[in-house]
Design a protein around this motif. Structure first.
Motif, PDB file in Angstrom:
ATOM      1  N   GLN A   3      -3.880  -9.136   5.060  1.00 49.75           N
ATOM      2  CA  GLN A   3      -2.912  -8.149   4.594  1.00 49.75           C
ATOM      3  C   GLN A   3      -2.910  -6.963   5.564  1.00 49.75           C
ATOM      4  O   GLN A   3      -3.969  -6.511   6.001  1.00 49.75           O
ATOM      5  N   LEU A   4      -1.727  -6.481   5.869  1.00 43.94           N
ATOM      6  CA  LEU A   4      -1.565  -5.407   6.842  1.00 43.94           C
ATOM      7  C   LEU A   4      -0.757  -4.273   6.221  1.00 43.94           C
ATOM      8  O   LEU A   4       0.270  -4.522   5.581  1.00 43.94           O
ATOM      9  N   VAL A   5      -1.214  -3.045   6.447  1.00 43.42           N
ATOM     10  CA  VAL A   5      -0.491  -1.874   5.953  1.00 43.42           C
ATOM     11  C   VAL A   5      -0.390  -0.863   7.087  1.00 43.42           C
ATOM     12  O   VAL A   5      -1.417  -0.397   7.604  1.00 43.42           O
ATOM     13  N   GLU A   6       0.836  -0.515   7.452  1.00 44.63           N
ATOM     14  CA  GLU A   6       1.052   0.475   8.499  1.00 44.63           C
ATOM     15  C   GLU A   6       1.148   1.882   7.907  1.00 44.63           C
ATOM     16  O   GLU A   6       1.578   2.064   6.762  1.00 44.63           O
ATOM     17  N   SER A   7       0.765   2.851   8.712  1.00 41.51           N
ATOM     18  CA  SER A   7       0.922   4.253   8.327  1.00 41.51           C
ATOM     19  C   SER A   7       1.075   5.093   9.586  1.00 41.51           C
ATOM     20  O   SER A   7       0.819   4.610  10.697  1.00 41.51           O
TER      21      SER A   7
END
Length: 124
Positions: A3-7
């Motif tokens: 799972q990948l989450v950009e910020s």
């Protein structure tokens, strides 16, 4: 599964800097090659930068060479994209992508895992 989450996206003036972060989870993330792509309105998603799992291979699109730097933050299970000297043409939604095979490539279809994207807007 990865799972990948950009910020880190936002609005910045031309010449400014932003740092994007791609936080990864899942057992294989540490062995993944990670790349950044971007998509501007009405355009195809394009390659920006990639890093192999070992860090021995790092790739950049010609349009960002010398301005962007991809790096890994193992302590935070993340891969960052430092963007300097930003231009209005850098405006896009930026996506991170991961490949458990560990090999850095510019080819979008080689990355099976993708984040939701973060908006970067550079004003002139």
């Amino acid at each position: 599964q990865v799972q990948l989450v950009e910020s880190g996206g936002g609005l910045v003036q031309a010449g400014g800097s932003l740092r994007l972060s791609c936080a990864g989870s899942g057992r294989t993330f540490s062995n993944c090659a990670v790349a950044w792509f971007r998509q501007a309105p009405g355009k195809e998603r394009e390659f920006v930068a990639a890093r192999s799992w070992s860090g021995r291979t790092i790739l950049y699109a010609d349009s960002v060479k010398g301005r962007f730097t991809i790096s890994r933050d193992n302590a935070n299970h993340a891969v960052n994209l430092q963007m300097n000297s930003l231009k209005p043409e850098d405006t896009a939604v930026y996506y991170c992508a991961a490949d458990p095979g560990g090999i850095a490539t510019m080819k979008r279809h080689m990355y099976p895992y993708w984040g939701q994207g973060t908006q970067v807007t550079v004003s002139s």
